[in-house]
Design a protein around this motif. Structure first.
Motif, PDB file in Angstrom:
ATOM      1  N   HIS A  36       0.860  -1.181   0.000  1.00  0.00           N
ATOM      2  CA  HIS A  36       0.000   0.000   0.000  1.00  0.00           C
ATOM      3  C   HIS A  36       0.900   1.235   0.000  1.00  0.00           C
ATOM      4  CE1 HIS A  36       0.831  -0.772   4.340  1.00  0.00           C
ATOM      5  NE2 HIS A  36       0.957   0.542   4.370  1.00  0.00           N
ATOM      6  N   PRO A  37       0.398   2.393  -0.377  1.00  0.00           N
ATOM      7  CA  PRO A  37       1.220   3.607  -0.367  1.00  0.00           C
ATOM      8  C   PRO A  37       1.773   3.865   1.036  1.00  0.00           C
ATOM      9  CG  PRO A  37      -0.833   3.995  -1.519  1.00  0.00           C
ATOM     10  CD  PRO A  37      -0.970   2.661  -0.854  1.00  0.00           C
ATOM     11  N   VAL A  38       3.036   4.295   1.098  1.00  0.00           N
ATOM     12  CA  VAL A  38       3.655   4.543   2.397  1.00  0.00           C
ATOM     13  C   VAL A  38       4.779   5.561   2.235  1.00  0.00           C
ATOM     14  CG1 VAL A  38       5.340   2.648   2.177  1.00  0.00           C
ATOM     15  CG2 VAL A  38       4.580   3.391   4.457  1.00  0.00           C
ATOM     16  N   LEU A  39       5.023   6.319   3.276  1.00  0.00           N
ATOM     17  CA  LEU A  39       6.133   7.277   3.291  1.00  0.00           C
ATOM     18  C   LEU A  39       7.452   6.539   3.328  1.00  0.00           C
ATOM     19  CD1 LEU A  39       4.685   9.708   6.004  1.00  0.00           C
ATOM     20  CD2 LEU A  39       4.694  10.070   3.517  1.00  0.00           C
ATOM     21  N   HIS A  50       5.262   6.918  -1.481  1.00  0.00           N
ATOM     22  CA  HIS A  50       6.055   6.483  -2.629  1.00  0.00           C
ATOM     23  C   HIS A  50       5.205   6.419  -3.899  1.00  0.00           C
ATOM     24  CE1 HIS A  50       4.364   2.402  -1.864  1.00  0.00           C
ATOM     25  NE2 HIS A  50       4.714   2.146  -3.106  1.00  0.00           N
ATOM     26  N   GLN A  51       5.883   6.633  -5.029  1.00  0.00           N
ATOM     27  CA  GLN A  51       5.189   6.765  -6.307  1.00  0.00           C
ATOM     28  C   GLN A  51       5.294   5.523  -7.183  1.00  0.00           C
ATOM     29  OE1 GLN A  51       7.247  10.232  -7.710  1.00  0.00           O
ATOM     30  NE2 GLN A  51       6.060  11.649  -6.420  1.00  0.00           N
ATOM     31  N   ALA A  52       6.284   4.669  -6.928  1.00  0.00           N
ATOM     32  CA  ALA A  52       6.470   3.482  -7.755  1.00  0.00           C
ATOM     33  C   ALA A  52       7.443   2.550  -7.061  1.00  0.00           C
ATOM     34  CB  ALA A  52       6.980   3.868  -9.150  1.00  0.00           C
ATOM     35  N   VAL A  53       7.591   1.346  -7.630  1.00  0.00           N
ATOM     36  CA  VAL A  53       8.543   0.355  -7.115  1.00  0.00           C
ATOM     37  C   VAL A  53       9.542   0.032  -8.218  1.00  0.00           C
ATOM     38  CG1 VAL A  53       8.830  -1.997  -6.243  1.00  0.00           C
ATOM     39  CG2 VAL A  53       6.861  -0.630  -5.512  1.00  0.00           C
ATOM     40  N   ASP A  54      10.803   0.353  -7.987  1.00  0.00           N
ATOM     41  CA  ASP A  54      11.857   0.023  -8.939  1.00  0.00           C
ATOM     42  C   ASP A  54      12.331  -1.418  -8.788  1.00  0.00           C
ATOM     43  OD1 ASP A  54      12.008   2.496 -10.226  1.00  0.00           O
ATOM     44  OD2 ASP A  54      13.322   3.323  -8.680  1.00  0.00           O
ATOM     45  N   ALA A  55      12.333  -1.915  -7.561  1.00  0.00           N
ATOM     46  CA  ALA A  55      12.759  -3.289  -7.298  1.00  0.00           C
ATOM     47  C   ALA A  55      12.117  -3.738  -5.990  1.00  0.00           C
ATOM     48  CB  ALA A  55      14.283  -3.378  -7.198  1.00  0.00           C
ATOM     49  N   GLU A 131      -3.774   9.788   7.830  1.00  0.00           N
ATOM     50  CA  GLU A 131      -3.841   8.594   6.984  1.00  0.00           C
ATOM     51  C   GLU A 131      -2.448   8.047   6.694  1.00  0.00           C
ATOM     52  OE1 GLU A 131      -6.064   7.191   2.886  1.00  0.00           O
ATOM     53  OE2 GLU A 131      -5.211   9.213   2.975  1.00  0.00           O
ATOM     54  N   GLN A 132      -1.495   8.939   6.431  1.00  0.00           N
ATOM     55  CA  GLN A 132      -0.130   8.495   6.174  1.00  0.00           C
ATOM     56  C   GLN A 132       0.480   7.838   7.406  1.00  0.00           C
ATOM     57  OE1 GLN A 132       1.541  12.196   4.834  1.00  0.00           O
ATOM     58  NE2 GLN A 132       0.968  11.833   2.682  1.00  0.00           N
ATOM     59  N   ARG A 133       0.172   8.372   8.591  1.00  0.00           N
ATOM     60  CA  ARG A 133       0.675   7.749   9.818  1.00  0.00           C
ATOM     61  C   ARG A 133       0.084   6.352  10.003  1.00  0.00           C
ATOM     62  NH1 ARG A 133       0.362  13.137  11.522  1.00  0.00           N
ATOM     63  NH2 ARG A 133      -1.698  12.924  12.492  1.00  0.00           N
ATOM     64  N   GLU A 134      -1.187   6.201   9.632  1.00  0.00           N
ATOM     65  CA  GLU A 134      -1.814   4.881   9.700  1.00  0.00           C
ATOM     66  C   GLU A 134      -1.117   3.905   8.758  1.00  0.00           C
ATOM     67  OE1 GLU A 134      -5.927   5.331   8.871  1.00  0.00           O
ATOM     68  OE2 GLU A 134      -6.371   6.435  10.733  1.00  0.00           O
ATOM     69  N   HIS A 135      -0.738   4.377   7.584  1.00  0.00           N
ATOM     70  CA  HIS A 135      -0.046   3.517   6.625  1.00  0.00           C
ATOM     71  C   HIS A 135       1.319   3.093   7.157  1.00  0.00           C
ATOM     72  CE1 HIS A 135      -2.511   5.126   2.942  1.00  0.00           C
ATOM     73  NE2 HIS A 135      -3.223   4.374   3.762  1.00  0.00           N
ATOM     74  N   GLY A 225      19.938   7.542  -5.592  1.00  0.00           N
ATOM     75  CA  GLY A 225      19.458   8.905  -5.456  1.00  0.00           C
ATOM     76  C   GLY A 225      18.150   8.981  -4.695  1.00  0.00           C
ATOM     77  N   SER A 226      17.499  10.128  -4.739  1.00  0.00           N
ATOM     78  CA  SER A 226      16.393  10.410  -3.822  1.00  0.00           C
ATOM     79  C   SER A 226      15.019  10.431  -4.470  1.00  0.00           C
ATOM     80  CB  SER A 226      16.638  11.755  -3.130  1.00  0.00           C
ATOM     81  OG  SER A 226      16.728  12.803  -4.086  1.00  0.00           O
ATOM     82  N   GLU A 227      14.860   9.762  -5.609  1.00  0.00           N
ATOM     83  CA  GLU A 227      13.517   9.653  -6.183  1.00  0.00           C
ATOM     84  C   GLU A 227      12.592   8.960  -5.182  1.00  0.00           C
ATOM     85  OE1 GLU A 227      12.393  10.822  -9.124  1.00  0.00           O
ATOM     86  OE2 GLU A 227      14.353  11.766  -9.452  1.00  0.00           O
ATOM     87  N   ASN A 228      11.325   9.325  -5.211  1.00  0.00           N
ATOM     88  CA  ASN A 228      10.361   8.787  -4.237  1.00  0.00           C
ATOM     89  C   ASN A 228       9.834   7.432  -4.721  1.00  0.00           C
ATOM     90  OD1 ASN A 228       8.808   8.677  -1.962  1.00  0.00           O
ATOM     91  ND2 ASN A 228       7.432  10.357  -2.518  1.00  0.00           N
ATOM     92  N   ARG A 229      10.770   6.463  -4.822  1.00  0.00           N
ATOM     93  CA  ARG A 229      10.464   5.160  -5.386  1.00  0.00           C
ATOM     94  C   ARG A 229      11.089   4.069  -4.510  1.00  0.00           C
ATOM     95  NH1 ARG A 229       9.223   5.968 -10.992  1.00  0.00           N
ATOM     96  NH2 ARG A 229       9.944   3.871 -11.526  1.00  0.00           N
ATOM     97  N   VAL A 230      10.449   2.922  -4.447  1.00  0.00           N
ATOM     98  CA  VAL A 230      10.894   1.820  -3.604  1.00  0.00           C
ATOM     99  C   VAL A 230      11.974   1.005  -4.314  1.00  0.00           C
ATOM    100  CG1 VAL A 230      10.173  -0.400  -2.607  1.00  0.00           C
ATOM    101  CG2 VAL A 230       8.764   1.648  -2.296  1.00  0.00           C
TER     102      VAL A 230
END
Length: 471
Positions: A36-39, A50-55, A131-135, A225-230
């Motif tokens: 699920h979406p998470v910080l 996060h916006q996507a999963v790289d790996a 909601e983000q804290r719940e995630h 780097g710091s892209e918002n991706r997993v």
């Protein structure tokens, strides 16, 4: 400055397989990619989940020993706080089969992983939504379940194996503390500053087939780097590459004292893959070299200490700072809340050092937090580095553990990072002597440097490598 400290020592033994020349070894792996979406953790300038999963992300476990095994869980996460580790240990103890004091949870420190409850609280405090804290809470609970699961699976998987180890070299890490005229200027490749390019690796084989490898390198896991991706960054790619080349094997990667060492060059997924490939290649090379067998009983030792902080500012300071915007203002409000609640601010940081000793052949040290490279440099110079392996980011993430050098130079690791981790001030310079003395006491006389100990050759970046590290 000499400061008293409280010490708790725990000693236990195992290893019935040593008599036959084989050791009981088990491995396991579980997926810990967020569903699920998470910080994400690691960078203070990110906004939103996060916006996507790289790996995909994984947690891997290695269990060693027969009746009373030691267990390492290496998880692709930025940092697992002590309360999560304590819960994993509590549940493992309740289920039986493993002494919880013999479990180590190590983080690869990938900055592209979900933040956990209690990790560097000021990175998101005041910027997140309910909601983000719940995630975050949901992911923390789910990850805790997975860590228990993978540890128990590795214990169940134990079978007689041949265990051996060796030390190679990895060379893409460069000190990131750029200094000019004695002043810290920011993050960049500091060519002359210290590194630790040693590369210890442990191998387990059954009937000649590789079933497990565990390797460690002292370098931040931040190539991507710091892209918002997993993603698991170089450590995740390295483990995957090793496993793909050795079907049925499980590869664990941990991080040494690399808090002020960064991958060079950095800033893209391509660099992340490149550095992971370099680690996998060194593991493959080491596997073909003469390795030192490990078959002795395993000793586990712990010392709980308290790291002293410098004197914190008074309430007037925090009231002024609380009027500021950004991290400084939110940090000051947190300090005022603590003063109102407790009447004081903390002046020490709890810290537990642990070590596994495989007879006189090898001692593996586990240090909490983001430990700067000077600790490895000093311990390996003062002791017999040829038989010593040091890991950071283990069992807790109280923040950076700066050396006396870093404290004297100032900058991010010694000062601003304390805001992210919610401490009121920087450390007292006495922390270096305290941590080093504690680690060396756990190593004991058997691992002292001797006249036969060669000089280490891995604490500087070879000049020939500098051009490639700048590309």
């Amino acid at each position: 400055m000499h400061l008293p400290f409280r010490v708790l020592i725990v000693l236990s033994l195992s290893g019935a397989w040593a008599v036959s020349g084989e050791v009981a070894v088990g491995v396991a792996k579980v997926d810990v990619t967020p569903t699920h979406p998470v910080l994400l953790a690691g960078y203070g300038h990110r906004v939103g989940e996060h916006q996507a999963v790289d790996a995909p992300l994984s947690a891997r476990a290695l269990a060693v020993g027969d009746a009373d095994p030691v267990v390492l869980v290496a998880v692709e996460n930025c940092g697992v706080p002590a309360p999560v580790v304590a819960e994993v240990r509590r549940r493992i103890a309740a289920q039986g089969g493993v002494d919880p004091s013999r479990l180590v949870v190590a983080s690869t420190h990938t900055h592209n992983s979900p933040t956990l409850e209690g990790y560097a609280p000021l990175i998101w405090e005041g910027r997140d939504t309910p909601e983000q804290r719940e995630h975050v809470a949901a992911y923390t609970k789910w990850l805790t379940d997975r860590l228990v699961e993978v540890a128990q699976a590795a214990v169940r998987d134990r079978k007689p194996s041949e265990l051996s180890w060796g030390q190679g070299r990895a060379t893409f890490g460069g000190n990131r503390r750029l200094m000019k005229d004695g002043k810290w200027m920011g993050f960049a490749f500091a060519e002359k500053a210290p590194v630790d390019h040693s590369f210890p690796a442990l191998f387990a084989r059954r009937e000649g087939k590789l079933v497990a490898v565990w390797a460690s390198y002292a370098c931040h896991c931040t190539s991507a780097g710091s892209e918002n991706r997993v993603g698991g960054d170089w450590a995740g790619f390295a483990a995957t590459d090793v496993e793909q080349a050795n079907p049925g094997a499980t590869a664990l990667i941990t991080i040494g004292c690399g808090a002020d060492v960064g991958p060079q060059p950095t800033g893209s997924l391509a660099f992340s893959r490149r550095h992971g490939r370099a680690v996998a290649d060194e593991i493959a090379r080491l596997a073909t070299t003469p390795l030192k067998p490990l078959a002795a009983p395993t000793e586990v030792v712990h010392k709980a200490i308290e790291l002293p902080l410098a004197k914190a500012p008074g309430r007037d300071h925090w009231e002024r700072e609380a009027r500021r915007e950004g991290f400084e203002g939110r940090h000051a409000k947190r300090m005022l809340d603590q003063l109102d609640r407790d009447g004081k601010l903390p002046d020490v940081v709890p810290y537990e050092v642990a070590a596994w000793r495989f007879g006189p052949e090898l001692a593996i040290v586990f240090l909490p937090g983001e430990v700067t490279v000077d600790y490895a440099v000093r311990i390996k110079r003062e002791m017999d580095w040829t038989r010593i392996w040091i890991n950071g980011w283990c069992n807790d993430i109280p923040g950076y553990i700066p050396s006396r050098r870093v404290l004297s130079e100032g900058g991010y690791e010694s000062d601003f990072s304390q805001i992210y981790y919610g401490w009121p001030t920087r450390y007292d310079p006495a922390v270096e002597d305290l941590v080093v003395a504690t680690a060396e006491s756990l190593l004991g006389d058997a691992f002292k440097r001797t006249a036969a100990t060669p000089e280490p050759d891995f604490f500087t970046v070879p000049e020939a490598l500098v051009p490639s590290m700048k590309k």
